[in-house]
Motif scaffolding. Structure first.
Motif, mmCIF file in Angstrom:
data_model
loop_
_atom_site.group_PDB
_atom_site.id
_atom_site.type_symbol
_atom_site.label_atom_id
_atom_site.label_comp_id
_atom_site.label_asym_id
_atom_site.label_seq_id
_atom_site.Cartn_x
_atom_site.Cartn_y
_atom_site.Cartn_z
ATOM 1 N N SER A 132 0.828 -1.198 0.000
ATOM 2 C CA SER A 132 0.000 0.000 0.000
ATOM 3 C C SER A 132 0.866 1.253 0.000
ATOM 4 C CB SER A 132 -0.921 -0.015 1.226
ATOM 5 O OG SER A 132 -0.189 -0.241 2.418
ATOM 6 N N GLY A 133 0.324 2.296 -0.567
ATOM 7 C CA GLY A 133 1.044 3.554 -0.641
ATOM 8 C C GLY A 133 2.144 3.572 -1.683
ATOM 9 N N GLY A 134 2.151 2.587 -2.583
ATOM 10 C CA GLY A 134 3.177 2.549 -3.618
ATOM 11 C C GLY A 134 4.505 1.993 -3.157
ATOM 12 N N ALA A 135 4.523 1.354 -1.963
ATOM 13 C CA ALA A 135 5.771 0.795 -1.443
ATOM 14 C C ALA A 135 6.140 -0.472 -2.199
ATOM 15 C CB ALA A 135 5.623 0.488 0.058
ATOM 16 N N GLY A 136 7.381 -0.890 -2.077
ATOM 17 C CA GLY A 136 7.830 -2.108 -2.731
ATOM 18 C C GLY A 136 9.338 -2.205 -2.741
ATOM 19 N N GLY A 137 9.847 -3.340 -3.226
ATOM 20 C CA GLY A 137 11.292 -3.515 -3.288
ATOM 21 C C GLY A 137 11.673 -4.979 -3.409
ATOM 22 N N ALA A 138 12.952 -5.256 -3.206
ATOM 23 C CA ALA A 138 13.485 -6.612 -3.294
ATOM 24 C C ALA A 138 13.512 -7.255 -1.915
ATOM 25 C CB ALA A 138 14.886 -6.585 -3.893
ATOM 26 N N LEU A 139 13.569 -8.581 -1.888
ATOM 27 C CA LEU A 139 13.641 -9.346 -0.651
ATOM 28 C C LEU A 139 14.850 -10.271 -0.710
ATOM 29 C CD1 LEU A 139 9.855 -10.216 -0.405
ATOM 30 C CD2 LEU A 139 11.108 -8.804 1.232
ATOM 31 N N PRO A 140 15.408 -10.655 0.450
ATOM 32 C CA PRO A 140 16.571 -11.551 0.446
ATOM 33 C C PRO A 140 16.208 -12.938 -0.092
ATOM 34 C CG PRO A 140 15.734 -11.240 2.676
ATOM 35 C CD PRO A 140 15.004 -10.257 1.813
ATOM 36 N N ASP A 141 17.179 -13.582 -0.732
ATOM 37 C CA ASP A 141 16.948 -14.910 -1.294
ATOM 38 C C ASP A 141 16.579 -15.928 -0.212
ATOM 39 O OD1 ASP A 141 17.614 -13.853 -3.720
ATOM 40 O OD2 ASP A 141 19.586 -14.814 -3.855
ATOM 41 N N ILE A 142 15.773 -16.907 -0.623
ATOM 42 C CA ILE A 142 15.436 -18.046 0.231
ATOM 43 C C ILE A 142 15.825 -19.317 -0.518
ATOM 44 C CG2 ILE A 142 13.568 -19.387 1.287
ATOM 45 C CD1 ILE A 142 12.081 -16.872 1.836
ATOM 46 N N SER A 143 16.398 -20.293 0.187
ATOM 47 C CA SER A 143 16.818 -21.545 -0.430
ATOM 48 C C SER A 143 16.045 -22.720 0.139
ATOM 49 C CB SER A 143 18.322 -21.772 -0.208
ATOM 50 O OG SER A 143 19.085 -20.762 -0.834
ATOM 51 N N ARG A 144 15.763 -23.700 -0.717
ATOM 52 C CA ARG A 144 15.161 -24.963 -0.303
ATOM 53 C C ARG A 144 16.013 -26.088 -0.873
ATOM 54 N NH1 ARG A 144 13.126 -22.116 2.736
ATOM 55 N NH2 ARG A 144 10.902 -21.694 3.117
ATOM 56 N N SER A 145 16.366 -27.064 -0.019
ATOM 57 C CA SER A 145 17.320 -28.098 -0.406
ATOM 58 C C SER A 145 16.816 -29.500 -0.112
ATOM 59 C CB SER A 145 18.656 -27.888 0.325
ATOM 60 O OG SER A 145 19.191 -26.611 0.064
ATOM 61 N N THR A 146 17.386 -30.451 -0.810
ATOM 62 C CA THR A 146 17.161 -31.865 -0.525
ATOM 63 C C THR A 146 18.475 -32.606 -0.754
ATOM 64 O OG1 THR A 146 15.740 -33.772 -0.975
ATOM 65 C CG2 THR A 146 16.463 -32.499 -2.867
ATOM 66 N N THR A 147 18.667 -33.710 -0.038
ATOM 67 C CA THR A 147 19.892 -34.501 -0.138
ATOM 68 C C THR A 147 19.537 -35.962 -0.369
ATOM 69 O OG1 THR A 147 21.009 -32.979 1.386
ATOM 70 C CG2 THR A 147 22.056 -35.107 1.025
ATOM 71 N N PHE A 148 20.300 -36.647 -1.209
ATOM 72 C CA PHE A 148 20.046 -38.060 -1.475
ATOM 73 C C PHE A 148 21.364 -38.772 -1.790
ATOM 74 C CE2 PHE A 148 19.513 -35.588 -5.337
ATOM 75 C CZ PHE A 148 20.286 -36.266 -6.275
ATOM 76 N N GLY A 149 21.353 -40.091 -1.667
ATOM 77 C CA GLY A 149 22.531 -40.888 -1.965
ATOM 78 C C GLY A 149 22.544 -41.345 -3.413
ATOM 79 N N LEU A 150 23.730 -41.360 -4.008
ATOM 80 C CA LEU A 150 23.872 -41.779 -5.402
ATOM 81 C C LEU A 150 25.054 -42.739 -5.507
ATOM 82 C CD1 LEU A 150 22.695 -41.335 -8.227
ATOM 83 C CD2 LEU A 150 24.372 -39.507 -8.546
ATOM 84 N N LYS A 151 24.790 -43.947 -5.952
ATOM 85 C CA LYS A 151 25.824 -44.966 -6.112
ATOM 86 C C LYS A 151 26.395 -44.912 -7.516
ATOM 87 C CE LYS A 151 26.721 -49.802 -5.012
ATOM 88 N NZ LYS A 151 26.136 -51.069 -4.505
ATOM 89 N N VAL A 152 27.715 -44.914 -7.603
ATOM 90 C CA VAL A 152 28.387 -44.820 -8.894
ATOM 91 C C VAL A 152 29.324 -46.011 -9.049
ATOM 92 C CG1 VAL A 152 29.893 -43.422 -10.364
ATOM 93 C CG2 VAL A 152 28.237 -42.310 -8.852
ATOM 94 N N ALA A 153 29.173 -46.748 -10.159
ATOM 95 C CA ALA A 153 29.958 -47.962 -10.396
ATOM 96 C C ALA A 153 31.102 -47.705 -11.375
ATOM 97 C CB ALA A 153 29.057 -49.071 -10.933
ATOM 98 N N GLU A 154 32.139 -48.539 -11.254
ATOM 99 C CA GLU A 154 33.280 -48.483 -12.164
ATOM 100 C C GLU A 154 32.956 -49.297 -13.404
ATOM 101 O OE1 GLU A 154 36.035 -46.888 -12.164
ATOM 102 O OE2 GLU A 154 36.541 -46.317 -10.128
ATOM 103 N N ALA A 155 32.129 -48.759 -14.259
ATOM 104 C CA ALA A 155 31.777 -49.462 -15.496
ATOM 105 C C ALA A 155 31.418 -48.430 -16.530
ATOM 106 C CB ALA A 155 30.610 -50.417 -15.258
ATOM 107 N N GLN A 156 31.524 -48.833 -17.764
ATOM 108 C CA GLN A 156 31.147 -47.959 -18.856
ATOM 109 C C GLN A 156 29.880 -48.515 -19.505
ATOM 110 O OE1 GLN A 156 32.673 -45.091 -19.512
ATOM 111 N NE2 GLN A 156 34.085 -45.471 -17.815
ATOM 112 N N GLY A 157 29.037 -47.647 -19.973
ATOM 113 C CA GLY A 157 27.816 -48.107 -20.605
ATOM 114 C C GLY A 157 26.995 -46.931 -21.079
ATOM 115 N N LEU A 158 25.854 -47.227 -21.567
ATOM 116 C CA LEU A 158 24.939 -46.199 -22.034
ATOM 117 C C LEU A 158 23.672 -46.258 -21.218
ATOM 118 C CD1 LEU A 158 25.295 -46.641 -25.898
ATOM 119 C CD2 LEU A 158 26.368 -44.895 -24.478
ATOM 120 N N TYR A 159 22.966 -45.150 -21.126
ATOM 121 C CA TYR A 159 21.706 -45.133 -20.438
ATOM 122 C C TYR A 159 20.729 -46.058 -21.152
ATOM 123 C CZ TYR A 159 23.336 -40.852 -18.177
ATOM 124 O OH TYR A 159 24.049 -39.928 -17.441
ATOM 125 N N GLY A 160 19.988 -46.830 -20.388
ATOM 126 C CA GLY A 160 19.017 -47.750 -20.969
ATOM 127 C C GLY A 160 17.619 -47.327 -20.641
ATOM 128 N N GLY A 161 16.690 -48.235 -20.841
ATOM 129 C CA GLY A 161 15.292 -47.931 -20.620
ATOM 130 C C GLY A 161 14.939 -47.732 -19.165
#
Length: 261
Positions: A228-257
């Motif tokens: 109201s009154g023509g006020a306004g401006g920027a606000l500080p950034d907010i972050s949302r995060s998630t964490t998960f485990g990822l297993k990586v193998a010593e092999a070569q290949g292509l993405y499959g189905g």
């Protein structure tokens, strides 16, 4: 709220004069503030312009309203000629500013935790030397707004996703994506698909705790507000995060189905 019925002409009148109480006077109205020969209240022309007094910390009636009430007790019920009623109120004006409302709404904005998708998908093994695609659903990559108000004072905040930040694991460089990433399509050849949001492991996750890399994905939201009154401006950034485990193998290949989306 205390109601004092003063009369204000509904039609336009000649230029009024101002009395010593800060009340604008005009023709055809009852004036409870004026005195004539010791009598309170006269038919002196009057047009009231009501102003709230903030001087009384107990929020009693403003002085002109209190005097009008006293006058009505002396001369009886106020009986204005023609006009429309005006109101004297004793409720305090809101002390909340649009900026404060915006800050409160911003802190309370319910932004989603990123629903991260990968290819290869969660639960399957990634491959050393091949890119790991990361994205979030398009439905999560959109602006969200929330409005707060207190009486006539209001503010509306808007959050917009700015970027996605990926931390693949200890000792690995952070990847910053300007958007939600690109969905990997397991039906199409891998060579014909591209993304600006991926990373590549150079060794397996066998030596990591639990034999998986701990991947953290963060969506950073930028904010703005108007009020109201023509006020306004920027606000500080907010972050949302998630964490998960990822297993990586010593092999070569292509993405499959089995690649997910």
């Amino acid at each position: 709220m205390s109601i004092i019925a003063l009369s204000v002409p509904a039609s336009a009148d000649p230029p009024p004069g101002r009395n010593d109480r800060g009340v604008i006077a005009g023709p055809h109205s009852y004036n409870p503030f004026a005195t004539t020969r010791g009598k309170v209240g006269t038919s002196l022309p009057m047009q009231a312009t009501i102003r709230r007094s903030a001087a009384d910390p107990k929020h009693n009636l403003p002085p002109y309203c209190a005097e009008a009430a006293a006058a009505s007790r002396v001369v009886g019920a106020l009986s204005p000629i023609a006009g429309r009623p005006m109101v004297c109120g004793n409720e305090p004006a809101s002390a909340v500013t649009p900026q404060e409302l915006a800050q409160s709404a911003w802190k309370g904005l319910n932004l989603p935790i990123p629903a991260v998708r990968t290819a290869p998908p969660h639960g399957s093994e990634g491959l050393v030397g091949l890119p790991e695609w990361v994205w979030v659903p398009r439905g999560q990559w959109r602006s969200l707004s929330q409005k707060a108000s207190a009486g006539a004072v209001w503010a509306e905040v808007t959050a917009t996703p700015k970027q996605m930040v990926i931390e693949p694991g200890p000792g690995l460089p952070t990847v910053t994506c300007p958007g939600p990433g690109t969905v990997y399509d397991p039906v199409k050849p891998a060579s014909g698909q591209h993304t600006d949001c991926s990373f590549t492991y150079r060794r397996s996750s066998a030596a990591e705790p639990g034999a998986v890399y701990r991947v953290k994905v963060t969506v950073v939201w930028g904010g703005s507000w108007v009020g109201s009154g023509g006020a306004g401006g920027a606000l500080p950034d907010i972050s949302r995060s998630t964490t998960f485990g990822l297993k990586v193998a010593e092999a070569q290949g292509l993405y499959g189905g089995g690649a997910g989306r």
